[in-house]
Design an enzyme around this catalytic site. Structure first.
Site: not given
Length: 265
Positions: A2-3, A52, A121, A162, A254
């Site tokens: 999932p984006e 995410k 981060r 992606n 990817r």
């Protein structure tokens, strides 16, 4: 995987179901038994998403951190809940709703300080109000790494996967092998603004659509799956603008998709 728009939509849906309510928390997996006990009987006070990563605040000190990864899924429904069975990592039950979490890469209870380290981060998230695109630009503009690889690094921009990588580069005519330091500032500014627009639309619709109506086979109504993208998963098919076959190769582990004419070196 999932984006970012999916996680922000999930935060919205969980908030609508549970925010402000005391919930029952349970699990069928021993490794999260201690975590479920910490959450059980607490009030869901706040939902937060960054890239995410999903965060749910229970009481004053505990945050549930979830990263769905490739196989994770949070299902939300109205009571009564179905029978709890299988590899159920977490079940939440409120006054009117239930939610089940299965298969996440990460599911843990963290402190506010640990949550702050996650945010530190991660790169800026186009869907967050506090996002600073200059942080991403600073890293991109000094890097010899291909921009197509940089956009997949969550410490550069959080939430891009992606699909958004391939589509945003296509929409702005940027060849994915170009070094980050070769991207012009005006290209980055336009790409960032476009990402914010596309990802906000993704939150509302629950799906990614990057094509403009005039570039689809059907120019009115809801975009079909086949009409939703310019280059993503369209290997060998003609580019929607110039007719050149779409190319693909593996970049940053990817499949990458691009048009060699509309995105020239």
């Amino acid at each position: 995987m999932p984006e970012g728009h999916t996680i922000h939509r999930l935060a919205r849906d969980l908030g609508a179901a549970f925010q402000g309510e005391q919930v029952a928390a349970s699990t069928l997996m021993d490794r999260f038994a201690d975590g479920a006990r910490l959450l059980d009987g607490q009030v869901v006070e706040r939902l937060d998403a960054h890239g995410k990563h999903l965060f749910v605040r229970f009481g004053p000190e505990a945050w549930l951190h979830v990263h769905l990864g490739l196989y994770g899924k949070f299902t939300v429904g109205r009571l009564p809940a179905p029978e709890a069975k299988g590899a159920l990592r977490l079940r939440l039950v409120g006054r009117e709703h239930w939610a089940d979490l299965r298969g996440p890469t990460a599911c843990e209870v963290v402190t506010p300080a640990e949550k702050a380290r996650f945010h530190a981060r991660l790169g800026p998230d186009p869907l967050r109000k506090d996002a600073d695109p200059d942080r991403a630009w600073d890293r991109i503009s000094r890097s010899r790494v291909a921009v197509g690889a940089l956009l997949m690094q969550q410490e550069v921009v959080a939430g891009i996967g992606n699909v958004y990588r391939a589509e945003i580069l296509y929409r702005h005519g940027i060849e994915p092998h170009r070094e980050g330091r070769g991207v012009h500032r005006e290209e980055w500014d336009a790409s960032w603004d476009d990402l914010r627009t596309l990802m906000r639309a993704g939150v509302r619709a629950g799906r990614i659509v990057t094509t403009r109506p005039e570039h689809r086979s059907r120019r009115s109504g809801r975009a079909t799956r086949e009409d939703s993208f310019y280059v993503y998963r369209r290997t060998g098919l003609p580019c929607r603008l110039c007719g050149t076959p779409v190319l693909t190769e593996v970049m940053a582990a990817r499949n990458l998709y691009w048009c060699p004419v509309c995105q020239p070196r």
